[in-house]
Structures are given as structure tokens and as C-alpha cells.
Design a protein around this motif. Structure first.
Motif, PDB file in Angstrom:
ATOM      1  N   GLY B 261      78.719 124.812  23.156  1.00 24.85           N
ATOM      2  CA  GLY B 261      79.579 124.145  22.185  1.00 24.85           C
ATOM      3  C   GLY B 261      78.824 123.056  21.434  1.00 24.85           C
ATOM      4  N   ARG B 262      78.130 122.224  22.189  1.00 20.36           N
ATOM      5  CA  ARG B 262      77.346 121.159  21.584  1.00 20.36           C
ATOM      6  C   ARG B 262      76.184 121.750  20.797  1.00 20.36           C
ATOM      7  NH1 ARG B 262      73.550 117.761  24.205  1.00 20.36           N
ATOM      8  NH2 ARG B 262      73.207 115.793  23.093  1.00 20.36           N
ATOM      9  N   LEU B 263      75.575 122.803  21.355  1.00 15.15           N
ATOM     10  CA  LEU B 263      74.485 123.481  20.649  1.00 15.15           C
ATOM     11  C   LEU B 263      74.968 123.970  19.286  1.00 15.15           C
ATOM     12  CD1 LEU B 263      71.627 124.852  20.656  1.00 15.15           C
ATOM     13  CD2 LEU B 263      72.771 126.865  21.587  1.00 15.15           C
ATOM     14  N   ALA B 264      76.182 124.563  19.263  1.00 11.53           N
ATOM     15  CA  ALA B 264      76.711 125.107  18.005  1.00 11.53           C
ATOM     16  C   ALA B 264      76.884 123.995  16.976  1.00 11.53           C
ATOM     17  CB  ALA B 264      78.034 125.814  18.253  1.00 11.53           C
ATOM     18  N   ILE B 265      77.436 122.857  17.400  1.00  7.45           N
ATOM     19  CA  ILE B 265      77.651 121.758  16.459  1.00  7.45           C
ATOM     20  C   ILE B 265      76.322 121.238  15.939  1.00  7.45           C
ATOM     21  CG2 ILE B 265      78.483 119.385  16.262  1.00  7.45           C
ATOM     22  CD1 ILE B 265      80.900 120.140  17.263  1.00  7.45           C
ATOM     23  N   GLN B 266      75.370 121.049  16.828  1.00  8.98           N
ATOM     24  CA  GLN B 266      74.072 120.560  16.381  1.00  8.98           C
ATOM     25  C   GLN B 266      73.401 121.567  15.457  1.00  8.98           C
ATOM     26  OE1 GLN B 266      72.273 119.694  20.160  1.00  8.98           O
ATOM     27  NE2 GLN B 266      72.753 117.513  20.001  1.00  8.98           N
ATOM     28  N   SER B 267      73.573 122.854  15.763  1.00  3.19           N
ATOM     29  CA  SER B 267      72.945 123.877  14.931  1.00  3.19           C
ATOM     30  C   SER B 267      73.579 123.936  13.552  1.00  3.19           C
ATOM     31  CB  SER B 267      73.041 125.248  15.608  1.00  3.19           C
ATOM     32  OG  SER B 267      72.403 125.195  16.860  1.00  3.19           O
ATOM     33  N   ILE B 268      74.875 123.613  13.464  1.00  2.00           N
ATOM     34  CA  ILE B 268      75.504 123.569  12.150  1.00  2.00           C
ATOM     35  C   ILE B 268      74.872 122.442  11.332  1.00  2.00           C
ATOM     36  CG2 ILE B 268      77.625 122.926  10.956  1.00  2.00           C
ATOM     37  CD1 ILE B 268      79.103 124.605  13.060  1.00  2.00           C
ATOM     38  N   TYR B 269      74.670 121.298  11.954  1.00  2.00           N
ATOM     39  CA  TYR B 269      74.022 120.198  11.233  1.00  2.00           C
ATOM     40  C   TYR B 269      72.589 120.556  10.844  1.00  2.00           C
ATOM     41  CZ  TYR B 269      77.984 117.319  12.623  1.00  2.00           C
ATOM     42  OH  TYR B 269      79.245 116.817  12.795  1.00  2.00           O
ATOM     43  N   ASN B 270      71.897 121.338  11.705  1.00  2.00           N
ATOM     44  CA  ASN B 270      70.528 121.753  11.406  1.00  2.00           C
ATOM     45  C   ASN B 270      70.472 122.953  10.462  1.00  2.00           C
ATOM     46  OD1 ASN B 270      69.548 119.869  13.188  1.00  2.00           O
ATOM     47  ND2 ASN B 270      69.474 121.289  14.916  1.00  2.00           N
ATOM     48  N   ARG B 271      71.639 123.501  10.108  1.00  2.00           N
ATOM     49  CA  ARG B 271      71.733 124.763   9.356  1.00  2.00           C
ATOM     50  C   ARG B 271      70.917 125.856  10.033  1.00  2.00           C
ATOM     51  NH1 ARG B 271      71.897 123.054   3.138  1.00  2.00           N
ATOM     52  NH2 ARG B 271      73.567 121.547   3.366  1.00  2.00           N
ATOM     53  N   ASP B 272      70.999 125.898  11.334  1.00  2.00           N
ATOM     54  CA  ASP B 272      70.267 126.914  12.102  1.00  2.00           C
ATOM     55  C   ASP B 272      71.180 128.133  12.263  1.00  2.00           C
ATOM     56  OD1 ASP B 272      68.585 128.267  13.723  1.00  2.00           O
ATOM     57  OD2 ASP B 272      68.249 126.632  15.137  1.00  2.00           O
ATOM     58  N   TYR B 273      71.291 128.912  11.159  1.00  2.00           N
ATOM     59  CA  TYR B 273      72.233 130.056  11.136  1.00  2.00           C
ATOM     60  C   TYR B 273      72.178 130.950  12.355  1.00  2.00           C
ATOM     61  CZ  TYR B 273      72.386 129.261   6.067  1.00  2.00           C
ATOM     62  OH  TYR B 273      72.510 128.730   4.833  1.00  2.00           O
TER      63      TYR B 273
END
Lengths: 302, 308
Positions: B261-273
Motif C-alpha cells: 500500500g505504501r509502496l503504491a503511494i510512493q510509486s505514484i509520487y515517483n510516477r513509477d508506472y
């Protein structure tokens, strides 16, 4: 006194006593619903009258009076009843202004979700067949999804703003309306009066607007109340994650987020907006439960 | 048997459609959210370099082709390479999955083990002080926003009382507060539903018969009541397990818990599709599989459910 109420003709069994007890319970529920509505009205008045009620400007910083604990007399001799935050802004004033964001976003989201959900639900129930399957599969797919992830993704694309928040939060709730209204319409559709109107030449639009909609209105009100509580909490959650209302506009979720770093030294920054949020969520959702008991007990457990 | 198979087939079809829809929505949303290439390169990178990276990531191709490639790859378990971590997205997500499963299972069992006995007790001792207190706490637990509950726990049990760490993953003490936070809503819902399910059964005629026969009260409760009240409890418990996955996003953020869950949020900020797609896909598939399993169990337990 209560036993002087004549037993309704449709009551099938039970003594007058039992009916009186039922009546007493219904009256109690009515009072609870009224109290809940009064709370929402009060919140609305506080939000609308914020400029007159708030003791201080909610965005005015006072760096010398930062992180001041709740006090009845401060530097300038004016009370900071709930303390000040990391920029010296008055927490009470910010909580009062924060009610605006919660109510505006919450109510607007309920309208969006209600219109979309009711339209799709009634259409699915009334048309049946492929339309029904498509709409219900969409609903299943949405429920099969941690929606907050999608909300975060969409807001990251469009940028956080009032309209985006309202649409995203609203659309996150359409399934509740659609599912329940669909099942009600399925039942209503097969009733004789619908056939009778068709036989008399009434159009589909007329049947839906004049006959189906009034029949499901009380259900709609119950779901909308429960959804309001959910929408307010979701807005606060998104603001907490930094994806909702942006600073310096005060919102409860944003305040809780800002106070997080200062929990150890200035607990009041997060705690007060959080308590108000929790109380609002509790009262609104309970009001929804009571309304349901009153208007539509068959919905229990859905 | 045929009825059961038909029932399962229909549910399976719906589950598969849901997986496909989720995948498509994720693809569309992530592609709309902007170009990740400028984030990967220094701001003064030459155009030729930008073009090269775009080509490398397949971002220069038409959207339908990107979608077809994307769907085909998913079928083979290939979610692409993480732009941020520079390794396969699937491997990244798998690395975070353990923490989420650990937290989810702990919250779930904590919630179920606490809530079911409380619900049963509240029903048996209806209108007692314990019943009223438990149901009041449950109501608050159901209405409280997850993130605020987490903050309150940190404030009271971690900073003031110094009983538990404020965040991170480590020994058992690290697990307590996140599990309580994530499980609060579930616990409250299960307790309330258990209470009403047991109350409903207690009013049934066969309970009165059992009592009239002189069956011991504890046998009436365990054998006659709980067995019959179990079905709705199993359903809500299973459904709640699914909602835990959604709540994990917020709880993991509040407690800096290294899950997906936290990974997903951070990845959204990183634009890590690729990582977002993989994380969301995983969560959704877990959710769908769990719901399918509940439907299946329910179909076997209660023949009436197959007709719906």
C-alpha cells in the motif's frame, strides 16, 4: 396515554400494548433522527458563519505564538482555546473553517454519487438483460478494487482541486445506490401498477419519474445519509495523504497531517480536528442508521 | 452438483471480468498521468537522449499497441521494469508483499478472535452494562477514520505511554498498533453483526424447544445457537478481509509500514508506472480471489445462495 392510540387496521397480530411499545420506539427513533439532523444543521451554520464565529483569521501566521498550548489568554490577551499550530495559527478558527471543506465536498460528492448511482441502478433494474449485466459487472469491478488507490492515481493526474475531489469521491460511492435501487426496482417493475400504466399508454420515462422514483425515494435518502459520512471521511483521508484540499485552506484531514510531526510536543494540532471529524462521522452515520430503521427497516444488513 | 458448478462458473466469469476491467482502468489512468521520462533524466538532457529512453520503455508506440503489449505481458507475469528501482516491477512488489500479508493476517485474526466472543457475549447478556459498553465502542470503531485512529494510538500508546514504537517494521511490538488500527473497523463490524446474528437465532422456536427439553444453557449456546448463527458471521468476516487490503494503504502510510500500500503511494509520487500497476493488480486480484472463495464456500454451505 399511548394505549389510547387506535390500533391500525393493517396490524395483523399483537396486543395494543405491543403496538404502543412499537409506537414509543418509533417516536424515540424520530427524536434521534431529529437530533442527528440538528447536528448537521448546526455544522452547516458554523460553516456558513465561520467568518463571524472564528475568533481569529484561520490563515494568519504568528510566528512568536507558535505551538502555544490551549489557553484562555495569550500574548495579545485573546483566547486560544484550542492552542496554535506550527505557524502560530489558531486551531479553533481553523477547525471552524475546516467544516466548510468537509460539508461542501461531502454534500456535493453525495449529489454526484447519488445521481450517477440512482440513474444506473434504476436503469439496470428497469431494463434488465444486457444493460443490467454490464452495469452490475462494472459495479462488481469497482468493488473489487481498493478504490483509494484509484482515487490517488486520478488526483495525481488531474491535480488536487475541489471539482476533482468531488467527482472522485462521488463516483467512489455510486455502487451502493445502484445495487440497492436496482433490487428495489426489480420488484417494483413486476407490480401490476406498472403494467397498468403501460396499458394506459404511459411512457417509460413517465413510469420511472412519476411512479418508480417516488417509491424508492426513502431508500435514496437513507443511502445518501450513510454516504455523506463516508464522503466526509474520504475527503479527510485524501487531504491527510496530501491529495485533498491544499494548504493554506484549512481542512480537518490536512490539519491532522500537519500536526503529525508535532504530536510529541503539541498534541492539540492533530487531536482537535480529529475529534470533530470523528464526531461528525459518528453522528451522520448513526443518523443514517436511525433513518433506515424509521423509513425502511428491510434495508437492515445491506 | 451441476447447480454448484453453474453457480461457480458464473461467479468465476464475473471475477475474471473484474480482473480485466481493473487492469484496463489502471493502464488508462497511469498513462494519463504524465510522462515519466523527464523525471528519470537530468533536466538538461538532450532531446536524443529523451527519445532513446522513451523508445526503451516503449512509450513512443501508439496507445493501443502499448495496451496490447501490456496485457500480453501480464498474462506472462511480466509487469515491466520499475523505473525507480531499476529491477522487474514484479520482484519489487513481491518484496513488499510479505509485510502487507503479515499485517493483514494479524489484523484479521486479531479482529475475528476479539470480535466474535464479544458479539456472542453481548447477545447473551443483552442490555447488560458490558453489552452497552462493547456496542458503544464498536460504533465509534466503525465511524472513526482509520488514519486518525492510527494517530491517536501513536499519541496515547506510543508517545505518552511509551508502550509501542511509533512506526516501522521489526519485532512483534511494531505490529501491535498498525494491526489494531487496520483491524478496528473490521473488529467493530464483526462484533455488531455477530451480536445481531446470535440474537436472531436466540429468538427462534427451536431454541425455546431446546430449553424446554432441559438442555443445558451452554449447550444451547454452543450447539444450537452458534452453529446456526455462523453463516452470516462467516460471510461478513470474509468480506471484511477484503476491505482490510484497501485500508492497508492508509495504515501503512501512517505507521511507515513497508507494505505494498505504501509502496503504491510512493510509486505514484515517483510516477513509477510498472510498480503501481503491479501493486494495484496484486491487491485487486487478492481481493477478487478472496471474494470468489467466500462465494464458493457460501454456495456449498447454503443451498439457497446458489439460486441467486
Amino acid at each position: 396515554m399511548a394505549s389510547s392510540i387506535p390500533a391500525p387496521a393493517f396490524a395483523d397480530a399483537g396486543s395494543v400494548d405491543a403496538l404502543a411499545r412499537g409506537g414509543a420506539r418509533a417516536r424515540r427513533t424520530v427524536r434521534l433522527v431529529m437530533a442527528g439532523l440538528a447536528f448537521v444543521a448546526l455544522l452547516g451554520i458554523v460553516a456558513a458563519a465561520a467568518p463571524w464565529l472564528a475568533p481569529h483569521d484561520p490563515t494568519r501566521q504568528a510566528l512568536r505564538g507558535r505551538l502555544a498550548p490551549p489557553t484562555r489568554g495569550a500574548l495579545d490577551g485573546r483566547a486560544r482555546l484550542l492552542g496554535t499550530d506550527q505557524l502560530g495559527r489558531d486551531v479553533l478558527s481553523r477547525v471552524i473553517y475546516g467544516a466548510r471543506v468537509s460539508l461542501v465536498v461531502g454534500l456535493a460528492a453525495v449529489v454526484v454519487g447519488g445521481v450517477v448511482g440512482a440513474t444506473l441502478g434504476i436503469t439496470a433494474g428497469f431494463r434488465g438483460g444486457v444493460t443490467d449485466s454490464v452495469i452490475m459487472t462494472l459495479a462488481d469491478a469497482q468493488l473489487a478494487f481498493p478504490f483509494i488507490l484509484l482515487a490517488i492515481g486520478i488526483i495525481a493526474v488531474l491535480g488536487p482541486s475541489f471539482p476533482t475531489l468531488i467527482v472522485v469521491i462521488g463516483l467512489s460511492g455510486w455502487v451502493s445506490y445502484a445495487r440497492i435501487l436496482r433490487s428495489q426496482v426489480l420488484v417494483l417493475r413486476s407490480r401490476e401498477f406498472v403494467d397498468a400504466i403501460h396499458a394506459l399508454g404511459g411512457s417509460v420515462g413517465r413510469v420511472v419519474l412519476r411512479h418508480i422514483l417516488p417509491n424508492v425515494l426513502s431508500t435514496l435518502v437513507v443511502i445518501a445519509t450513510l454516504e455523506l459520512a463516508r464522503a466526509i471521511v474520504l475527503e479527510a483521508t485524501l487531504s491527510f495523504l496530501g491529495l485533498g484540499i491544499q494548504p493554506p485552506t484549512p481542512s480537518w484531514g490536512g490539519m491532522i497531517q500537519e500536526g503529525r510531526e508535532y504530536l510529541d510536543t503539541a498534541w492539540w494540532i492533530s487531536t482537535f480536528p480529529g475529534l470533530v471529524l470523528m464526531l461528525t462521522s459518528l453522528v451522520v452515520s448513526r443518523t443514517g442508521d436511525w433513518l433506515r430503521d424509521l423509513l425502511d427497516p428491510t434495508l437492515r444488513g445491506e | 452438483m451441476r447447480a454448484v458448478l453453474g453457480f461457480l462458473g458464473a461467479k468465476l466469469l464475473r471475477a475474471l471480468v473484474a480482473v480485466w476491467l481493473v487492469t484496463t482502468v489502471v493502464f488508462v489512468v497511469m498513462r494519463l498521468s504524465g510522462d515519466p521520462v523527464p523525471l528519470l533524466l537530468p533536466p538538461d538532457a538532450p532531446t536524443s537522449e529523451i527519445m532513446r529512453v522513451r523508445r526503451e520503455l516503449g512509450l513512443d508506440r501508439a496507445l493501443p499497441i502499448q495496451y496490447a503489449v501490456f496485457a500480453g505481458n501480464i498474462l506472462r507475469g511480466d509487469f515491466g521494469r520499475s523505473i525507480h528501482f531499476r529491477e522487474p516491477a514484479f520482484a519489487v512488489v513481491r518484496g513488499y508483499l510479505g509485510a502487507t500479508v503479515e499485517l493483514g493476517l494479524t489484523s484479521f485474526f486479531l479482529a475475528a478472535l476479539v470480535a466474535v466472543p464479544i458479539g456472542v457475549f453481548s447477545a447473551i447478556r443483552r442490555n447488560s452494562l458490558v453489552d452497552h459498553a462493547a456496542m458503544a465502542v464498536a460504533l465509534v470503531g466503525q465511524a472513526a477514520p482509520t488514519f486518525y485512529l492510527g494517530i491517536l494510538f501513536i499519541l496515547l500508546l506510543s508517545l505518552k505511554a511509551d508502550l509501542f514504537p511509533t512506526g516501522g517494521r521489526g519485532d512483534v511490538t511494531h505490529l501491535v498498533l498498525p494491526a489494531l488500527t487496520l483491524g478496528a473497523f473490521t473488529m467493530a463490524s464483526i462484533a455488531r453483526l455477530t451480536r445481531s446474528a446470535v440474537l436472531e437465532v436466540l429468538h427462534a422456536d427451536y431454541i425455546r424447544t431446546a430449553r424446554a427439553k432441559g438442555v443445558a444453557e451452554w449447550v444451547v449456546i454452543t450447539k444450537h445457537t452458534l452453529k446456526n448463527a455462523a453463516l452470516p458471521i462467516v460471510t461478513i468476516t470474509g468480506l471484511q478481509f477484503g476491505t482490510l487490503l484497501g485500508g492497508a494503504v492508509v495504515t501503512e502510510t501512517v505507521f511507515a509500514w513497508p507494505g505494498i500500500g505504501r509502496l503504491a503511494i510512493q510509486s505514484i509520487y515517483n510516477r513509477d508506472y510498472p510498480v503501481v500497476q503491479c501493486a494495484v493488480f496484486f491487491s485487486a486480484v487478492m481481493f477478487i480471489v478472496i471474494n470468489f472463495a467466500i462465494d464458493a464456500i457460501y454456495g456449498f454451505l447454503d443451498p439457497r445462495a446458489r439460486l441467486r
